[in-house]
Design a protein around this motif. Structure first.
Motif, short mmCIF file in Angstrom:
data_model
loop_
_atom_site.label_atom_id
_atom_site.label_comp_id
_atom_site.label_asym_id
_atom_site.label_seq_id
_atom_site.Cartn_x
_atom_site.Cartn_y
_atom_site.Cartn_z
N THR A 182 -5.66 -1.65 -6.94
CA THR A 182 -7.01 -1.00 -6.72
C THR A 182 -6.77 0.43 -5.96
O THR A 182 -5.48 0.77 -5.53
CB THR A 182 -7.67 -1.82 -5.49
OG1 THR A 182 -8.96 -1.22 -5.02
CG2 THR A 182 -6.80 -2.19 -4.41
N HIS A 183 -7.64 1.25 -6.08
CA HIS A 183 -7.48 2.66 -5.31
C HIS A 183 -8.55 2.70 -4.13
O HIS A 183 -8.62 3.71 -3.59
CB HIS A 183 -7.72 3.64 -6.53
CG HIS A 183 -6.84 3.72 -7.68
ND1 HIS A 183 -5.71 3.53 -7.56
CD2 HIS A 183 -7.18 3.52 -8.88
CE1 HIS A 183 -5.15 3.31 -8.88
NE2 HIS A 183 -6.04 3.38 -9.67
N ASN A 184 -9.15 1.45 -3.93
CA ASN A 184 -10.11 1.49 -2.66
C ASN A 184 -9.41 0.84 -1.36
O ASN A 184 -9.00 -0.26 -1.41
CB ASN A 184 -11.27 0.76 -3.45
CG ASN A 184 -12.53 0.55 -2.21
OD1 ASN A 184 -11.99 0.19 -1.14
ND2 ASN A 184 -13.46 1.15 -2.27
N ASP B 92 -11.04 -2.40 0.08
CA ASP B 92 -10.63 -3.57 -1.26
C ASP B 92 -9.02 -3.80 -0.82
O ASP B 92 -8.86 -5.12 -1.04
CB ASP B 92 -10.68 -3.11 -2.42
CG ASP B 92 -12.01 -3.21 -3.31
OD1 ASP B 92 -13.03 -3.59 -2.54
OD2 ASP B 92 -12.00 -2.89 -4.32
N GLY B 93 -8.26 -3.00 -0.52
CA GLY B 93 -7.03 -3.17 -0.49
C GLY B 93 -6.69 -4.21 0.64
O GLY B 93 -5.95 -5.22 0.66
N GLU C 203 -3.38 -7.46 -8.88
CA GLU C 203 -4.57 -6.84 -8.75
C GLU C 203 -4.02 -5.20 -8.54
O GLU C 203 -3.26 -4.96 -7.52
CB GLU C 203 -5.58 -7.06 -7.94
CG GLU C 203 -6.93 -6.56 -7.96
CD GLU C 203 -7.84 -6.83 -6.90
OE1 GLU C 203 -8.62 -6.40 -6.38
OE2 GLU C 203 -7.84 -8.31 -6.70
N GLU D 91 -4.70 6.68 -10.36
CA GLU D 91 -3.61 6.13 -11.14
C GLU D 91 -2.40 6.55 -11.36
O GLU D 91 -1.41 5.94 -11.84
CB GLU D 91 -4.43 6.33 -12.83
CG GLU D 91 -5.60 5.27 -13.03
CD GLU D 91 -5.96 5.34 -14.49
OE1 GLU D 91 -5.37 5.93 -15.23
OE2 GLU D 91 -6.91 4.45 -14.84
N THR E 77 0.90 -1.14 -0.18
CA THR E 77 -0.04 -0.06 -0.07
C THR E 77 0.91 1.37 -0.06
O THR E 77 1.80 1.46 0.69
CB THR E 77 -0.98 0.06 1.37
OG1 THR E 77 -1.81 1.28 1.16
CG2 THR E 77 -0.24 -0.01 2.40
N LEU F 252 -2.32 -1.25 -3.87
CA LEU F 252 -3.14 -0.06 -3.27
C LEU F 252 -2.46 1.27 -3.51
O LEU F 252 -1.47 1.43 -2.88
CB LEU F 252 -3.56 -0.42 -1.78
CG LEU F 252 -4.53 0.65 -1.45
CD1 LEU F 252 -5.71 0.98 -2.18
CD2 LEU F 252 -4.85 0.37 0.32
N LYS G 293 -1.69 -7.30 -4.43
CA LYS G 293 -2.15 -6.30 -4.66
C LYS G 293 -1.51 -5.10 -4.42
O LYS G 293 -0.85 -4.96 -3.53
CB LYS G 293 -3.45 -6.26 -3.62
CG LYS G 293 -4.94 -6.23 -3.92
CD LYS G 293 -5.95 -6.51 -2.98
CE LYS G 293 -6.89 -7.38 -3.02
NZ LYS G 293 -7.98 -7.33 -2.11
#
Lengths: 333, 333, 333
Positions: B232-234, B237-238, B230, B206, B172, B202, B200
């Motif tokens: 993600t920007h959420n 979710d991350g 994956e 973008e 993250t 995070l 993932k």
């Protein structure tokens, strides 16, 4: 007790002994000659090879090195006798030298000339003060001369050429955007003349002739060795018949405190760069230069990457000659 | 000869061998595997743990380390081929690398990306130049990636979790007042994907997606390992279902040379700080971060002082993985 | 686990044991007491003797030292609890201390008082934070006191004078162009009173009386030892009958944040320089001063070069007392 301030204090045969033991150490790298010995390395100026080669060399011989940068990580030092110390300096060389002598077995010092007053530079006061007040040997890591580089220079030439007596040695001025100090050039005069070579000094004008104390010493050495000594400002004259070309840039010593005019003068002589065309005038000469070196300013890429360039070999030999020197100075202590 | 520039040049099993020997060294700390070996540590940027762990590690294995700071206590270096060296640099990488190779048995380099031109940063020119001109192994102490940190990261995760295949790994983005380089984040992608985890990434928008060369490498690795990748920007979710949370801040790579707007953008995302609430969304994840870390900016005190925080353990493991790495690189020389 | 933050935490007999072993080490310099031990030396301020004597001392005992300068070659450190780290500091003392404790067996710290807030200086927060979060012994290389200097001071006095009980000890303020910190002066009070001497503090005015915490500690020690404690502003009173004269300059502690007026005040007292005339008032006293020392400002050349000056001897003894101290702290680990 022996110090190593200038090779002028040492006989050629004593220097040759150091070189011969360096050749041995190059093959038998790890020895115990500095076991339980510690060496202080004092840098008043930056360094890459000197520091690395001294630190590693000391350890390869079983000793310890400590690196100090007075004025940066250590206190600024006063060198004037009887000074009223109300300016920047926090301590006097007397105490620095005496205390370091209690902690260490040898003190090595780098202190470049300041290029403000030629007489002060020539007096070499910083290292001479260490010599005066230390009770352990003192080694010059570059002041007004650079005697460790001299040893590495001669070792490389002996490796490549063998007997140096009677060889034609050119020390040529070369361009650099800043007025550099004369240490390596002075050293070149001292050591080439001591080892029996015919010495030629090539520089753009009379303004770039090195200090008379080094010129007269070189003349004296050459004369003793039945070798010639010559100064020329003509590039073709300088390079023709040379067996060895050593290059260095330095500021014109009569332009101390006149930096602007020195720059105007110096900028006229970018053509002194060592290139293939000049090297073609020589007797298949070896080329060298004390590193650091600005490529395509002092010498071209083609020269630096040529087979006859031994600058890296000379730098590499610093390790071995210094280990030999330290062993010699600390023998039996 | 092997270098250690990026873990991407090494197979997972070769890296695992380094990790396994590191586990052994953690118990049997003092060995002779670097006896009579010297290592040059070149820092173009500050360091605390890297320098300490390398210096001590080398000595615990019987070797010597020398620390250099080019541009500070050593000369500034030119890296461009055929450069006309009339600017600040006093010497060329060709000479630096060749001479250091004569003095030392291994050269380790820290040179952070400059965050001015992404293509230059990605080209990793400084360490690649050392690799090109050195005749001894070269080790990356952080450039565009930080592979030694990767080893310490994986060692810590294996110590805590065991088999990593199929674990859910979150890298993250987190806030920092300055636009930091992407090295540790790039490294996180490379190594987590190489060791079989579902990865993932995070990040706030973008604009904060890491460089495509690292993204595509991570995708490729995950695909080979039948793991997922994956972006993600959420935040929810991350974090959800993560077994491992690794945090790092970095500047938006499309905002090179646009520091003001990057700051305006970045300052919107202080909420990305790692805190207990976010960690509660995970599968009882372990948390880590490469130190240095600004408390209460990148992660809260509560997270840093928690049982699941293994940042100190990861930093401590630097010593062991680097000793293992050096032993591997110098074995039989 | 024992730390060495202030001699006030140690009994006189424990300190004497360190001194006695130091006397032994002075004769038998090379020991194995730190074999496979590493020591981190953290300098927030410049140093010459401290660094040299620690680095060499550690190596003479078979250990390794690593030198760090946080804020220069390492990251700036935050010391406040629960700080929101959005300013200059990149990492927190918690992580620094914990990670260094994993790499090293002992952490030594130099962190001068900042002379901005007397209460902060007296709290000695930097080294106390290292003490709090480190899991290895912590040694004070000069903060609000300078306990390693205390040991070297007492060792030198015992070498020169023998039993110190009942001797007359003068600590005198002396001039310096800048307002120096009070560390060595505070230390002088602590250690002279602890070793049974009659202690006199000579300073120009009430403004230069040291902090009450050190004054009251000295009074308490003297009282326990049936020795006297006295403060005087009269030079003749101060020097008369002294067996030992120790000098130091420091800024007036009530003039924190009022540098201009402090300077005006201080500049009136250049006459406090230690000179032969003042020394003639004593009972053939020994003179000492912690080096660095500005000659002809703090003490005259004649005093510094006299037979009764033991400042160099005291500095030299740093090596031996520190080796003894490190051996004591790491014994059996």
């Amino acid at each position: 007790m022996k110090n190593f301030i200038t090779t002028d204090d040492w006989t050629r045969s004593d220097l040759q002994e150091i070189l011969d033991y360096a050749k041995y150490l190059k093959k038998e790298r790890f020895q115990d000659t500095l076991k339980n010995k510690s060496v202080a390395l004092l840098f008043f100026n930056p360094s890459m090879r000197t520091r690395t080669s001294f630190e590693i060399g000391v350890q390869e011989l079983g000793g310890y090195a400590v690196v100090l940068h007075p004025g940066k990580d250590a206190w600024p030092i006063e060198f004037k006798k009887n000074a009223l110390m109300d300016q920047d300096s926090e301590e006097h060389i007397i105490e620095v030298a005496k205390v370091l002598s209690e902690y260490c077995d040898l003190i090595a010092v780098r202190s470049f000339p300041k290029f403000q007053d030629i007489n002060e530079d020539i007096s070499d006061n910083v290292i001479k003060s260490f010599e005066k007040f230390s009770t352990v040997p003192v080694v010059n890591m570059e002041t007004i001369t650079h005697p460790c580089q001299e040893l590495a220079h001669i070792l490389s030439l002996q490796e490549e050429i063998g007997d140096l007596d009677g060889k034609n040695y050119l020390i040529t001025w070369t361009y650099h955007p800043k007025p550099l100090n004369t240490a390596v050039a002075n050293s070149s005069l001292l050591i080439a003349s001591k080892f029996g070579m015919n010495v030629k000094l090539l520089c753009p004008t009379e303004d770039y002739i090195l200090h008379e104390s080094f010129i007269s010493k070189a003349q004296e050495n050459c004369s003793k060795n039945n070798a010639s000594f010559e100064i020329t400002h003509n590039i073709e004259d300088g390079y023709s018949d040379a067996d060895i070309v050593y290059a260095k840039s330095w500021g014109a010593i009569n332009y101390f405190n006149d930096a602007n005019n020195e720059k105007i003068l110096r900028d006229k002589f970018k053509n002194f760069i060592v290139d293939e065309k000049k090297m073609a005038l020589t007797n298949n000469a070896k080329f060298s230069h004390c590193i650091p070196l600005r490529r395509n300013i002092k010498a071209t890429d083609a020269v630096m990457d040529s087979d006859y360039c031994i600058a890296v070999q000379e730098a590499a030999n610093r390790l071995h000659v210094q280990k030999s020197l330290l062993t010699t100075l600390l023998k039996g202590k």
